[in-house]
Motif scaffolding. Sequence first.
Motif, PDB file in Angstrom:
ATOM      1  N   HIS A 151       0.853  -1.194   0.000  1.00  0.00           N
ATOM      2  CA  HIS A 151       0.000   0.000   0.000  1.00  0.00           C
ATOM      3  C   HIS A 151       0.886   1.239   0.000  1.00  0.00           C
ATOM      4  O   HIS A 151       1.831   1.333   0.784  1.00  0.00           O
ATOM      5  N   PHE A 152       0.566   2.190  -0.889  1.00  0.00           N
ATOM      6  CA  PHE A 152       1.361   3.418  -0.946  1.00  0.00           C
ATOM      7  C   PHE A 152       0.579   4.555  -1.590  1.00  0.00           C
ATOM      8  O   PHE A 152      -0.411   4.339  -2.284  1.00  0.00           O
ATOM      9  N   TRP A 153       1.039   5.771  -1.324  1.00  0.00           N
ATOM     10  CA  TRP A 153       0.513   6.998  -1.924  1.00  0.00           C
ATOM     11  C   TRP A 153       1.511   7.480  -2.969  1.00  0.00           C
ATOM     12  O   TRP A 153       2.708   7.439  -2.750  1.00  0.00           O
ATOM     13  N   ASP A 154       1.010   7.977  -4.096  1.00  0.00           N
ATOM     14  CA  ASP A 154       1.848   8.575  -5.137  1.00  0.00           C
ATOM     15  C   ASP A 154       1.413  10.012  -5.373  1.00  0.00           C
ATOM     16  O   ASP A 154       0.224  10.278  -5.550  1.00  0.00           O
ATOM     17  N   LYS A 180      -0.143  18.556 -15.200  1.00  0.00           N
ATOM     18  CA  LYS A 180      -1.064  18.178 -14.122  1.00  0.00           C
ATOM     19  C   LYS A 180      -0.312  17.675 -12.897  1.00  0.00           C
ATOM     20  O   LYS A 180       0.835  17.267 -12.969  1.00  0.00           O
ATOM     21  N   VAL A 181      -1.017  17.728 -11.774  1.00  0.00           N
ATOM     22  CA  VAL A 181      -0.556  17.169 -10.508  1.00  0.00           C
ATOM     23  C   VAL A 181      -1.596  16.136 -10.103  1.00  0.00           C
ATOM     24  O   VAL A 181      -2.798  16.419 -10.131  1.00  0.00           O
ATOM     25  N   SER A 182      -1.154  14.937  -9.739  1.00  0.00           N
ATOM     26  CA  SER A 182      -2.115  13.908  -9.356  1.00  0.00           C
ATOM     27  C   SER A 182      -1.698  13.237  -8.054  1.00  0.00           C
ATOM     28  O   SER A 182      -0.511  13.120  -7.744  1.00  0.00           O
ATOM     29  N   LEU A 183      -2.703  12.801  -7.321  1.00  0.00           N
ATOM     30  CA  LEU A 183      -2.504  12.085  -6.059  1.00  0.00           C
ATOM     31  C   LEU A 183      -3.269  10.783  -6.182  1.00  0.00           C
ATOM     32  O   LEU A 183      -4.448  10.768  -6.558  1.00  0.00           O
ATOM     33  N   SER A 184      -2.600   9.651  -5.921  1.00  0.00           N
ATOM     34  CA  SER A 184      -3.280   8.358  -6.022  1.00  0.00           C
ATOM     35  C   SER A 184      -2.840   7.452  -4.873  1.00  0.00           C
ATOM     36  O   SER A 184      -1.754   7.578  -4.325  1.00  0.00           O
TER      37      SER A 184
END
Length: 189
Positions: A151-154, A180-184
Motif C-alpha cells: 500500500h502506498f501513496w503517489d 497536471k498534478v495527481s494524487l493516487s
Amino acid sequence: MKKLMALLAVCCSCHCLAENSIWHTSLSWIADTLPAETNFDYDSTAIKFQGCKQRSYAMHVNQPINAHFSIEMGLGYNKGELQWGVFSQKVSMTEWSMMPRYTISEKISVGLGVVTQSSVNFKSTQGQAFDLPNNREWLANTRFFTDTAGHFWDITVSSQKWQASNATGTWFERGEANNKVSLSYTGFF
C-alpha cells in the motif's frame, strides 16, 4: 522448407488451445532467466461481448541496481474492435515507460521518468482511416509507503505533449502541453 512450415505452424497456433500453454511457458522462461532480484510482472485483460472486443497487454520490470536505486520499465499494447452491422472500428496503440527511482528511506522514494505512447491507429468503415498523434509524458513522482505491505501513496507532477498536427487548430492539434498534478493511492489485497 521445414523451417518455413514450423514458423507457419507457430503463427497459426495462436487460435488453438495450446496458445495459453505456449504463452505461459514463454513468460515463465523470461521470469526464470532474469536475475533473482528483478521483479517481472505480466498482465493481460480482455472484455468481449456482442460487437465489441478489447484487449490490453502489459509487462513491467523493476531492476534494482543497489540498495537505494532501481529502474522501473514497462511495455504495453492495447487494441479494440467495435462492430455494429456495417459499421466497424478498430483501434490500437503501444506504450513504453522508464523511471529510475531513488529510495530515500524505507517510507519514501522519488522517481523521474518518461512515458511514450505511439500514435493511435484508428480505422473505420465509415470514412477515411486516420492516426492520432503520438505523445510523450515527462513526470516526477514521490511515493510514500504505508505501514501495510503493498500500500502506498503517489504524488505525481507531469507534463504530457502530443505531436503537433495543425498550427491553427485546438490545443491538442497545436501540440500544447497538458500539465497536471495527481494524487493516487494503491493497495494490493
